[in-house]
Design a protein around this motif. Structure first.
Motif, mmCIF file in Angstrom:
data_model
loop_
_atom_site.group_PDB
_atom_site.id
_atom_site.type_symbol
_atom_site.label_atom_id
_atom_site.label_comp_id
_atom_site.label_asym_id
_atom_site.label_seq_id
_atom_site.Cartn_x
_atom_site.Cartn_y
_atom_site.Cartn_z
ATOM 1 N N LEU A 176 -36.874 -58.174 -53.150
ATOM 2 C CA LEU A 176 -36.433 -58.628 -51.937
ATOM 3 C C LEU A 176 -37.499 -57.907 -50.674
ATOM 4 C CD1 LEU A 176 -33.441 -58.004 -52.921
ATOM 5 C CD2 LEU A 176 -33.295 -58.817 -50.986
ATOM 6 N N PRO A 227 -36.924 -55.277 -45.354
ATOM 7 C CA PRO A 227 -36.154 -55.745 -44.212
ATOM 8 C C PRO A 227 -36.361 -56.616 -42.993
ATOM 9 C CG PRO A 227 -35.078 -53.608 -44.476
ATOM 10 C CD PRO A 227 -36.642 -54.571 -45.243
ATOM 11 N N GLU A 247 -33.743 -56.769 -40.227
ATOM 12 C CA GLU A 247 -32.772 -57.232 -39.083
ATOM 13 C C GLU A 247 -32.627 -55.572 -38.438
ATOM 14 O OE1 GLU A 247 -31.860 -59.176 -42.817
ATOM 15 O OE2 GLU A 247 -32.519 -57.955 -42.610
ATOM 16 N N TYR A 253 -29.629 -51.066 -47.268
ATOM 17 C CA TYR A 253 -30.115 -51.899 -47.842
ATOM 18 C C TYR A 253 -30.263 -52.457 -49.279
ATOM 19 C CZ TYR A 253 -34.783 -50.792 -46.814
ATOM 20 O OH TYR A 253 -35.600 -50.301 -46.592
ATOM 21 N N ASP A 302 -25.284 -61.678 -46.659
ATOM 22 C CA ASP A 302 -26.984 -62.464 -46.571
ATOM 23 C C ASP A 302 -27.997 -62.295 -46.988
ATOM 24 O OD1 ASP A 302 -25.519 -64.692 -45.051
ATOM 25 O OD2 ASP A 302 -25.263 -62.735 -43.252
ATOM 26 N N ARG A 303 -28.557 -60.945 -47.372
ATOM 27 C CA ARG A 303 -29.629 -60.538 -47.369
ATOM 28 C C ARG A 303 -29.992 -60.950 -48.558
ATOM 29 N NH1 ARG A 303 -34.132 -57.615 -46.875
ATOM 30 N NH2 ARG A 303 -34.524 -56.194 -49.021
ATOM 31 N N HIS A 353 -32.187 -64.270 -50.870
ATOM 32 C CA HIS A 353 -32.852 -63.886 -52.259
ATOM 33 C C HIS A 353 -32.703 -64.440 -53.119
ATOM 34 C CE1 HIS A 353 -36.386 -61.703 -53.328
ATOM 35 N NE2 HIS A 353 -35.666 -60.860 -54.758
#
Length: 312
Positions: A172, A175, A177, A186, A299-300, A304
């Motif tokens: 990913l 982040p 956030e 995460y 959500d992450r 993705h």
């Protein structure tokens, strides 16, 4: 009434209160092994009550004075938790809202008792202090409830395409956030070893890996798994390397699943669910934080998977 310099009286109120509250807090965390009502409810209430009652022995209290000495003591107490590497800034920030309210309530009660010349002040003081370890002992054997958190997303791709990105996915993006930048763990990527029930999925986080034995493999509808191992839920934001007890076994993910539902026009609803237990009380408050964090992780991951699926 004994006349004492105001600054000295405030200092004594703070020192005596912390001298009582700090050992009880450490005993609760490291001795009894409990993060609960004793720590997050009774302790801040006691801090407000104790500091104002002690200050009231040397000068006449007003609601403003009671409130100020309570908040001052709470500030110094929490600063000590950070300074001596007991807690990090993230956890303290989460605990601040109820702590402020309860400290104010304690100081409000102290102001009332002092100005009413209540003869039971000493008894009330001792009883509130004793409630801290007693409540921690009672909560120690409380069985936590298993709670689900469900998050969903609509993807413009077929379930067959989405499935491939559910079982494993590439790295990913870093982040953006605030929660994750502040230290909450995460997800980075996911890989799988094997095929079907019994395969092992590894959801890799920045603090380690979730080891997830597959329990249901219904391609391309449902992927379910247990959580055999998990990394630390966060890296405390602190000047020191903190390994607080609550980073070990106080938040435990039990199992999870991805459910894929076909929609018209070749789209798919992807629903992710995590079941977890949390041994930090009161649950009605801390579950708000836990649910929000899990939703942010979902959500992450789902965003993705959507991106990778729609790219094909």
């Amino acid at each position: 009434m004994i006349k004492v310099n105001i600054k000295k009286s405030q200092l004594l109120a703070v020192i005596i209160t912390i001298a009582v509250a700090a050992p009880l807090t450490l005993w609760g965390i490291y001795g009894i092994g409990q993060y609960g009502m004793a720590l997050f409810i009774i302790t801040p209430f006691f801090i407000g009550l104790s500091s104002a009652l002690i200050l009231g022995r040397w000068e006449k209290l007003t609601p403003n004075k009671s409130r100020k000495i309570g908040f001052l003591t709470l500030l110094i107490f929490t600063a000590g938790l950070v300074l001596f590497a007991i807690e990090g800034l993230i956890c303290i920030a989460m605990a601040v809202p109820p702590a402020l309210l309860l400290t104010w309530l304690g100081s409000f009660l102290a102001n009332y008792l002092t100005n009413k010349s209540n003869r039971n002040v000493a008894i009330i003081y001792v009883l509130v202090g004793l409630l801290i370890p007693c409540t921690a002992f009672l909560e120690r054997n409380k069985k936590p409830e298993v709670l689900p958190v469900v998050t969903s997303i609509i993807i413009s791709a077929s379930p067959e395409v989405v499935w491939k990105n559910v079982i494993e996915f590439p790295d990913l993006e870093p982040p953006r956030e605030f929660l994750f930048k502040a230290g909450i763990s995460y997800p980075i990527n996911a890989r799988i070893e094997g095929h079907g029930v019994g395969a092992i999925r590894y959801c890799n986080f920045n603090t380690g890996s979730f080891v997830e034995p597959i329990t249901i493999w219904e391609k391309p509808k449902l992927l379910a798994f247990d959580v055999k191992e998990q990394p630390k839920p966060m890296t405390e934001l602190s000047f020191w390397d903190i390994d607080a007890p609550h980073l070990q076994d106080y938040f435990v993910a039990k199992k999870g699943q991805f459910k894929l539902t076909p929609l018209p026009n070749g789209k798919t609803e992807l629903e992710g669910t995590t079941w977890y237990v949390q041994k930090i009380y009161p649950g009605f408050y801390w579950n708000i934080w836990s649910n929000s964090i899990i939703h942010a992780i979902h959500d992450r991951v789902l965003a993705h998977i959507k991106k990778e699926s729609e790219r094909n």
